[in-house]
Write a protein that holds these residues in place. Structure first.
Motif, PDB file in Angstrom:
ATOM      1  N   ARG A 119       0.838  -1.200   0.000  1.00  0.00           N
ATOM      2  CA  ARG A 119       0.000   0.000   0.000  1.00  0.00           C
ATOM      3  C   ARG A 119       0.874   1.253   0.000  1.00  0.00           C
ATOM      4  NH1 ARG A 119      -3.535  -2.260   4.865  1.00  0.00           N
ATOM      5  NH2 ARG A 119      -4.967  -3.630   3.733  1.00  0.00           N
ATOM      6  N   GLY A 120       0.576   2.139  -0.895  1.00  0.00           N
ATOM      7  CA  GLY A 120       1.321   3.386  -0.978  1.00  0.00           C
ATOM      8  C   GLY A 120       2.593   3.295  -1.801  1.00  0.00           C
ATOM      9  N   ASN A 121       2.929   2.089  -2.276  1.00  0.00           N
ATOM     10  CA  ASN A 121       4.117   1.919  -3.117  1.00  0.00           C
ATOM     11  C   ASN A 121       3.745   2.277  -4.550  1.00  0.00           C
ATOM     12  OD1 ASN A 121       6.253   0.926  -4.716  1.00  0.00           O
ATOM     13  ND2 ASN A 121       6.731  -0.669  -3.220  1.00  0.00           N
ATOM     14  N   SER A 122       4.327   3.336  -5.071  1.00  0.00           N
ATOM     15  CA  SER A 122       3.952   3.842  -6.391  1.00  0.00           C
ATOM     16  C   SER A 122       4.322   2.900  -7.529  1.00  0.00           C
ATOM     17  CB  SER A 122       4.600   5.212  -6.631  1.00  0.00           C
ATOM     18  OG  SER A 122       6.024   5.107  -6.577  1.00  0.00           O
ATOM     19  N   GLU A 123       5.131   1.889  -7.250  1.00  0.00           N
ATOM     20  CA  GLU A 123       5.503   0.925  -8.286  1.00  0.00           C
ATOM     21  C   GLU A 123       4.373  -0.074  -8.567  1.00  0.00           C
ATOM     22  OE1 GLU A 123       8.220   1.053 -10.073  1.00  0.00           O
ATOM     23  OE2 GLU A 123       8.988   2.779  -8.960  1.00  0.00           O
ATOM     24  N   PHE A 124       3.362  -0.086  -7.712  1.00  0.00           N
ATOM     25  CA  PHE A 124       2.276  -1.045  -7.871  1.00  0.00           C
ATOM     26  C   PHE A 124       0.950  -0.333  -8.106  1.00  0.00           C
ATOM     27  CE2 PHE A 124       5.521  -3.386  -5.659  1.00  0.00           C
ATOM     28  CZ  PHE A 124       5.444  -4.665  -6.197  1.00  0.00           C
ATOM     29  N   ASP A 125       0.133  -0.939  -8.947  1.00  0.00           N
ATOM     30  CA  ASP A 125      -1.221  -0.455  -9.196  1.00  0.00           C
ATOM     31  C   ASP A 125      -2.020  -0.647  -7.908  1.00  0.00           C
ATOM     32  OD1 ASP A 125      -3.810   0.048  -9.936  1.00  0.00           O
ATOM     33  OD2 ASP A 125      -3.875  -1.409 -11.577  1.00  0.00           O
ATOM     34  N   GLN A 126      -2.373   0.422  -7.258  1.00  0.00           N
ATOM     35  CA  GLN A 126      -3.018   0.352  -5.955  1.00  0.00           C
ATOM     36  C   GLN A 126      -4.439  -0.215  -6.021  1.00  0.00           C
ATOM     37  OE1 GLN A 126      -1.377   1.317  -2.813  1.00  0.00           O
ATOM     38  NE2 GLN A 126       0.216   0.886  -4.321  1.00  0.00           N
ATOM     39  N   SER A 127      -5.042  -0.207  -7.208  1.00  0.00           N
ATOM     40  CA  SER A 127      -6.410  -0.732  -7.309  1.00  0.00           C
ATOM     41  C   SER A 127      -6.461  -2.248  -7.114  1.00  0.00           C
ATOM     42  CB  SER A 127      -7.006  -0.380  -8.686  1.00  0.00           C
ATOM     43  OG  SER A 127      -6.296  -1.051  -9.729  1.00  0.00           O
ATOM     44  N   GLY A 128      -5.319  -2.901  -7.276  1.00  0.00           N
ATOM     45  CA  GLY A 128      -5.298  -4.353  -7.121  1.00  0.00           C
ATOM     46  C   GLY A 128      -4.854  -4.810  -5.748  1.00  0.00           C
ATOM     47  N   ILE A 129      -4.574  -3.860  -4.855  1.00  0.00           N
ATOM     48  CA  ILE A 129      -4.094  -4.207  -3.518  1.00  0.00           C
ATOM     49  C   ILE A 129      -5.266  -4.244  -2.545  1.00  0.00           C
ATOM     50  CG2 ILE A 129      -2.627  -3.465  -1.594  1.00  0.00           C
ATOM     51  CD1 ILE A 129      -0.753  -2.262  -3.703  1.00  0.00           C
ATOM     52  N   ALA A 130      -5.307  -5.269  -1.704  1.00  0.00           N
ATOM     53  CA  ALA A 130      -6.402  -5.432  -0.757  1.00  0.00           C
ATOM     54  C   ALA A 130      -6.513  -4.222   0.159  1.00  0.00           C
ATOM     55  CB  ALA A 130      -6.194  -6.699   0.070  1.00  0.00           C
ATOM     56  N   ALA A 131      -7.733  -3.740   0.308  1.00  0.00           N
ATOM     57  CA  ALA A 131      -7.975  -2.592   1.178  1.00  0.00           C
ATOM     58  C   ALA A 131      -8.059  -3.045   2.632  1.00  0.00           C
ATOM     59  CB  ALA A 131      -9.273  -1.907   0.767  1.00  0.00           C
ATOM     60  N   LYS A 132      -8.046  -2.091   3.538  1.00  0.00           N
ATOM     61  CA  LYS A 132      -8.187  -2.416   4.952  1.00  0.00           C
ATOM     62  C   LYS A 132      -9.589  -2.973   5.211  1.00  0.00           C
ATOM     63  CE  LYS A 132      -4.837   0.865   6.840  1.00  0.00           C
ATOM     64  NZ  LYS A 132      -4.620   1.981   7.790  1.00  0.00           N
ATOM     65  N   GLY A 133      -9.655  -3.846   6.200  1.00  0.00           N
ATOM     66  CA  GLY A 133     -10.950  -4.381   6.600  1.00  0.00           C
ATOM     67  C   GLY A 133     -11.470  -5.525   5.747  1.00  0.00           C
ATOM     68  N   GLN A 134     -10.606  -6.128   4.925  1.00  0.00           N
ATOM     69  CA  GLN A 134     -11.072  -7.220   4.061  1.00  0.00           C
ATOM     70  C   GLN A 134     -10.715  -8.615   4.583  1.00  0.00           C
ATOM     71  OE1 GLN A 134      -9.556  -6.123   0.135  1.00  0.00           O
ATOM     72  NE2 GLN A 134     -11.593  -5.375  -0.405  1.00  0.00           N
ATOM     73  N   LEU A 135      -9.746  -8.720   5.473  1.00  0.00           N
ATOM     74  CA  LEU A 135      -9.430 -10.023   6.051  1.00  0.00           C
ATOM     75  C   LEU A 135     -10.610 -10.490   6.903  1.00  0.00           C
ATOM     76  CD1 LEU A 135      -5.694  -9.642   7.157  1.00  0.00           C
ATOM     77  CD2 LEU A 135      -6.588 -11.070   5.317  1.00  0.00           C
ATOM     78  N   GLN A 136     -10.932 -11.772   6.809  1.00  0.00           N
ATOM     79  CA  GLN A 136     -12.070 -12.328   7.526  1.00  0.00           C
ATOM     80  C   GLN A 136     -11.620 -13.002   8.815  1.00  0.00           C
ATOM     81  OE1 GLN A 136     -15.390 -11.945   6.277  1.00  0.00           O
ATOM     82  NE2 GLN A 136     -14.190 -10.496   5.065  1.00  0.00           N
ATOM     83  N   ALA A 137     -12.216 -12.596   9.922  1.00  0.00           N
ATOM     84  CA  ALA A 137     -11.893 -13.196  11.218  1.00  0.00           C
ATOM     85  C   ALA A 137     -12.549 -14.573  11.327  1.00  0.00           C
ATOM     86  CB  ALA A 137     -12.387 -12.297  12.350  1.00  0.00           C
ATOM     87  N   PRO A 138     -11.901 -15.498  12.015  1.00  0.00           N
ATOM     88  CA  PRO A 138     -12.478 -16.842  12.142  1.00  0.00           C
ATOM     89  C   PRO A 138     -13.655 -16.889  13.110  1.00  0.00           C
ATOM     90  CG  PRO A 138     -10.434 -16.693  13.379  1.00  0.00           C
ATOM     91  CD  PRO A 138     -10.564 -15.397  12.633  1.00  0.00           C
ATOM     92  N   ASP A 139     -14.590 -17.775  12.803  1.00  0.00           N
ATOM     93  CA  ASP A 139     -15.727 -18.033  13.695  1.00  0.00           C
ATOM     94  C   ASP A 139     -15.418 -19.188  14.640  1.00  0.00           C
ATOM     95  OD1 ASP A 139     -17.606 -16.253  12.197  1.00  0.00           O
ATOM     96  OD2 ASP A 139     -17.327 -17.762  10.628  1.00  0.00           O
ATOM     97  N   LEU A 140     -14.635 -20.156  14.121  1.00  0.00           N
ATOM     98  CA  LEU A 140     -14.378 -21.397  14.849  1.00  0.00           C
ATOM     99  C   LEU A 140     -12.887 -21.685  14.924  1.00  0.00           C
ATOM    100  CD1 LEU A 140     -17.028 -23.621  13.004  1.00  0.00           C
ATOM    101  CD2 LEU A 140     -17.365 -22.357  15.136  1.00  0.00           C
ATOM    102  N   SER A 141     -12.511 -22.455  15.932  1.00  0.00           N
ATOM    103  CA  SER A 141     -11.122 -22.876  16.079  1.00  0.00           C
ATOM    104  C   SER A 141     -11.099 -24.386  16.322  1.00  0.00           C
ATOM    105  CB  SER A 141     -10.471 -22.158  17.260  1.00  0.00           C
ATOM    106  OG  SER A 141      -9.183 -22.680  17.523  1.00  0.00           O
ATOM    107  N   LEU A 142     -10.187 -25.071  15.624  1.00  0.00           N
ATOM    108  CA  LEU A 142     -10.038 -26.514  15.789  1.00  0.00           C
ATOM    109  C   LEU A 142      -8.730 -26.795  16.518  1.00  0.00           C
ATOM    110  CD1 LEU A 142     -11.161 -29.367  15.046  1.00  0.00           C
ATOM    111  CD2 LEU A 142      -9.632 -29.288  13.062  1.00  0.00           C
ATOM    112  N   THR A 143      -8.824 -27.466  17.650  1.00  0.00           N
ATOM    113  CA  THR A 143      -7.643 -27.844  18.424  1.00  0.00           C
ATOM    114  C   THR A 143      -7.678 -29.349  18.669  1.00  0.00           C
ATOM    115  OG1 THR A 143      -8.805 -27.397  20.506  1.00  0.00           O
ATOM    116  CG2 THR A 143      -7.456 -25.622  19.589  1.00  0.00           C
ATOM    117  N   GLY A 144      -6.545 -29.907  19.051  1.00  0.00           N
ATOM    118  CA  GLY A 144      -6.560 -31.337  19.274  1.00  0.00           C
ATOM    119  C   GLY A 144      -5.281 -31.890  19.848  1.00  0.00           C
ATOM    120  N   LYS A 145      -5.316 -33.197  20.066  1.00  0.00           N
ATOM    121  CA  LYS A 145      -4.188 -33.899  20.660  1.00  0.00           C
ATOM    122  C   LYS A 145      -4.214 -35.348  20.192  1.00  0.00           C
ATOM    123  CE  LYS A 145      -1.998 -34.202  25.232  1.00  0.00           C
ATOM    124  NZ  LYS A 145      -2.183 -33.874  26.659  1.00  0.00           N
ATOM    125  N   ILE A 146      -3.025 -35.898  19.933  1.00  0.00           N
ATOM    126  CA  ILE A 146      -2.897 -37.321  19.607  1.00  0.00           C
ATOM    127  C   ILE A 146      -2.091 -37.963  20.731  1.00  0.00           C
ATOM    128  CG2 ILE A 146      -2.172 -39.022  17.898  1.00  0.00           C
ATOM    129  CD1 ILE A 146      -2.141 -36.771  15.815  1.00  0.00           C
TER     130      ILE A 146
END
Length: 200
Positions: free
Chosen positions: A124-151
């Protein structure tokens, strides 16, 4: 003469390496099991876990859509040096194919599985890259569930040079918002054989 001897020796080595090797049909493998964990054990544990999750309704999102799953801590409490991802990856694949769950690679117990989600945002903000193709803020999706375990692994002497090895694949699915386990499962795999057989 010396070169001929080297050529003969090399031919013997190559033929020796190739002899007796066969490709295993993993969908129809009737070979005897081993005392240690093998691919069939991971397939069984993963398959039973996913079937149980789906049957319980714990991965069916009310109103439709998919839950987002993060992979939490997976503990190997066996005598074997195994990669717990051998189990987790199979579960992930089956859940993705079920159409009920998506897995985030941006959030995990040991940090992002794929750091590119964050690395690409550093452009973001790097003039060498087309900024329209860079992910904007707030687009990452937070998880609803977590899988844990043990063998786990437990060995028992049975007398007459016999031993029993017990493996337990324990998994928990947690709703992150509430911190409550909404599904838990355990798949036991028990093997008996000669005490001379190794399980590590």
């Amino acid at each position: 003469m010396k070169n001929l001897f080297k050529a003969c020796a090399m031919a013997l080595v190559l033929s020796g390496c190739a002899s007796g090797v066969q490709i295993v049909d993993t969908t129809n493998d009737t070979a005897d099991s081993v005392m240690g964990l093998e691919y069939r054990d991971f397939e069984k544990a993963a398959g039973e876990a996913v079937q149980s999750m789906i049957a319980s309704g714990s991965v069916s999102k009310p109103g439709g859509g998919r839950y987002i799953l993060a992979i939490g801590r997976m503990i190997n409490d066996t005598m074997q040096r195994i990669d717990t991802d051998q189990l987790v990856k199979k579960i992930r694949i089956e859940l993705l194919n079920s159409g009920k769950v998506m897995v985030t690679t941006a959030v995990a117990f040991n940090g992002p599985e794929d750091e590119m989600s964050y690395t690409a945002r550093e452009l973001r903000g790097n003039s060498e890259f087309d900024q329209s193709g860079i992910a904007a803020k707030g687009q990452l999706q937070a998880p609803d569930l977590s899988l844990t375990g043990k063998i786990l692994q437990r060995n028992h002497a049975m007398g007459r040079n016999k031993t029993q090895v017990e493996y337990f694949f324990q998994l928990s699915l947690t709703e992150i918002k509430s911190g409550l386990a909404i599904w838990e499962g355990e798949t036991p795999i028990v093997k008996r054989g000669s005490a001379k057989s190794v399980s590590w």
